[in-house]
Scaffold this motif. Structure first.
Motif, PDB file in Angstrom:
ATOM      1  N   LYS A 244      11.169  69.520  38.584  1.00  0.00           N
ATOM      2  CA  LYS A 244      11.201  70.975  38.712  1.00  0.00           C
ATOM      3  C   LYS A 244      12.058  71.612  37.623  1.00  0.00           C
ATOM      4  O   LYS A 244      11.697  72.657  37.063  1.00  0.00           O
ATOM      5  CB  LYS A 244      11.720  71.362  40.102  1.00  0.00           C
ATOM      6  CG  LYS A 244      10.725  71.092  41.227  1.00  0.00           C
ATOM      7  CD  LYS A 244      11.236  71.626  42.552  1.00  0.00           C
ATOM      8  CE  LYS A 244      10.200  71.402  43.659  1.00  0.00           C
ATOM      9  NZ  LYS A 244      10.687  71.920  44.963  1.00  0.00           N
ATOM     10  N   GLU A 247      10.139  71.309  34.288  1.00  0.00           N
ATOM     11  CA  GLU A 247       9.019  72.257  34.265  1.00  0.00           C
ATOM     12  C   GLU A 247       9.524  73.687  34.081  1.00  0.00           C
ATOM     13  O   GLU A 247       8.956  74.463  33.296  1.00  0.00           O
ATOM     14  CB  GLU A 247       8.222  72.159  35.557  1.00  0.00           C
ATOM     15  CG  GLU A 247       7.036  73.111  35.602  1.00  0.00           C
ATOM     16  CD  GLU A 247       6.243  72.997  36.909  1.00  0.00           C
ATOM     17  OE1 GLU A 247       5.159  73.595  36.980  1.00  0.00           O
ATOM     18  OE2 GLU A 247       6.728  72.319  37.838  1.00  0.00           O
ATOM     19  N   SER A 248      10.600  74.040  34.768  1.00  0.00           N
ATOM     20  CA  SER A 248      11.144  75.385  34.661  1.00  0.00           C
ATOM     21  C   SER A 248      11.592  75.694  33.238  1.00  0.00           C
ATOM     22  O   SER A 248      11.322  76.779  32.709  1.00  0.00           O
ATOM     23  CB  SER A 248      12.330  75.536  35.626  1.00  0.00           C
ATOM     24  OG  SER A 248      12.975  76.774  35.439  1.00  0.00           O
TER      25      SER A 248
END
Length: 373
Positions: A244, A247-248
């Motif tokens: 996460k 990806e962020s």
């Protein structure tokens, strides 16, 4: 990630018309170079690269001897059909927590497969402690990384020395570009040309929070925690080593177009962060220990000191985070910058838009070397 903290681009990047600005000829020894240009790439950013073309690729490891350590350094060599007469390019990945030779692979293949007045051979190398190189627990700082590049270029047993061609062009992204410029300015490297792609000089925390004494103290505490056994892994997993977070960061400032951030890319980069010792360089990078300079004035001076000595290309990006973009734009028309171009992308245009980046780099290479004949 890359060279900035997360800044979202709130609107589509403005695409200016192509423009060209001319300056006097540069001289490098007996070589003359064409007038400087400033231009913007427009058009379709998704031009295909022929990965089936005849390109030979060799992957290997070089043992870097440093302070009593033998550190395995991963590198790749890409050659086209006319490699016997080819000139050498050294491509260096952007320093980040997920730095890898993969970011330059498509660009390298694109350039070496072309048949022009000058043909090219490309070597891509991973930094010590990053990518697929060994990740020893060391005190990584700017001087260590600079010494590595210098040794990789100049050591008699290094792959670049064994290539038998001392007429080498360095192409680097982010901090890597600025480190190469710094080493050249200090006389430690003597490339024939440099291309700085989305160049940066401030790590993620310093670019956001500054570097006054209180913040530097806090950076030191964070760095020590990230390097510590047990708790260091826990914090690294929380801040960096999870899908996460990766990806962020890719969607907020590493790529310009969120739709280009694929699950395969995220998984590949995530796996890099799970290798033993993978947190040591990011601990230094995040907290500013790998910053080549400490101010914009110093940044500009590095380039200015190369005026008239060799051709230097700067590639800015339309979708870079605001603060990183400001540093790139400060080089537009700056002393020592012979060619300034702007392309689609954010902090990793060579990975997100490899065809556009390859085309601009190839133009720079051909113009530079055709004019030196």
């Amino acid at each position: 990630m890359a060279a900035s903290a997360a800044f979202s681009v709130s609107s589509p990047p403005f695409v200016p018309s192509s423009c060209k600005i001319r300056r006097p000829f540069l001289l490098l020894g007996s070589k003359s170079f064409k007038p400087v240009s400033v231009r913007a790439s427009v058009g379709n950013p998704s031009i295909s690269i022929d990965d089936k073309a005849s390109v030979q690729t060799k992957t290997s490891k070089w043992q870097w001897k440093f302070k009593g350590n033998s550190i395995g350094i991963h590198y790749e060599e890409h050659e086209g059909e006319k490699s016997e007469s080819a000139k050498n390019i050294l491509m260096i990945p952007t320093i980040s927590d997920v730095s890898t030779v993969e970011e330059w692979r498509s660009v390298a293949r694109n350039i070496v497969q072309r048949d022009g007045e000058v043909n090219w051979r490309a070597t891509i190398v991973d930094w010590p402690g990053l990518g697929y190189s060994d990740k020893l627990k060391m005190d990584y700082d700017t001087d260590v990384m600079e010494r590595f590049v210098v040794d990789f270029m100049n050591s008699p047993e290094s792959p670049m020395s064994q290539a038998g061609n001392d007429d080498i062009v360095i192409i680097g992204g982010g901090h890597a570009a600025t480190l190469a410029v710094r080493a050249t300015q200090r006389g430690l490297l003597k490339p024939s040309a440099i291309a700085a792609v989305a160049p940066t000089w401030a790590g993620p925390l310093p670019i956001v929070f500054g570097r006054d004494s209180s913040m530097v103290t806090r950076y030191g505490l964070l760095r020590g925690t990230l390097r510590a056994p047990g708790v260091g892994w826990m914090m690294y997993n929380m801040l960096v080593s999870n899908e996460k977070s990766i990806e962020s960061q890719y969607k907020s400032h590493v790529y310009a177009d969120q739709s280009n951030v694929t699950e395969a890319i995220i998984q590949s980069r995530y796996e890099l962060t799970k290798q033993k010792g993978s947190r040591y360089v990011p601990a230094a990078f995040l907290t500013g220990l790998l910053d080549p300079v400490s101010s914009r004035d110093e940044f500009l001076q590095l380039f200015a000191d190369l005026e008239g000595k060799l051709p230097v290309m700067v590639m800015s990006t339309k979708g870079a985070p605001k603060r990183s973009k400001a540093e790139m734009e400060a080089l537009r028309g700056a002393k020592g910058v012979s060619t300034f171009v702007e392309v689609e992308g954010a902090l990793l245009p060579q990975e997100e838009y490899p065809s556009l980046v390859a085309q601009e780099l190839y133009n720079f290479l051909q113009e530079t070397y055709a004019s030196s004949k």
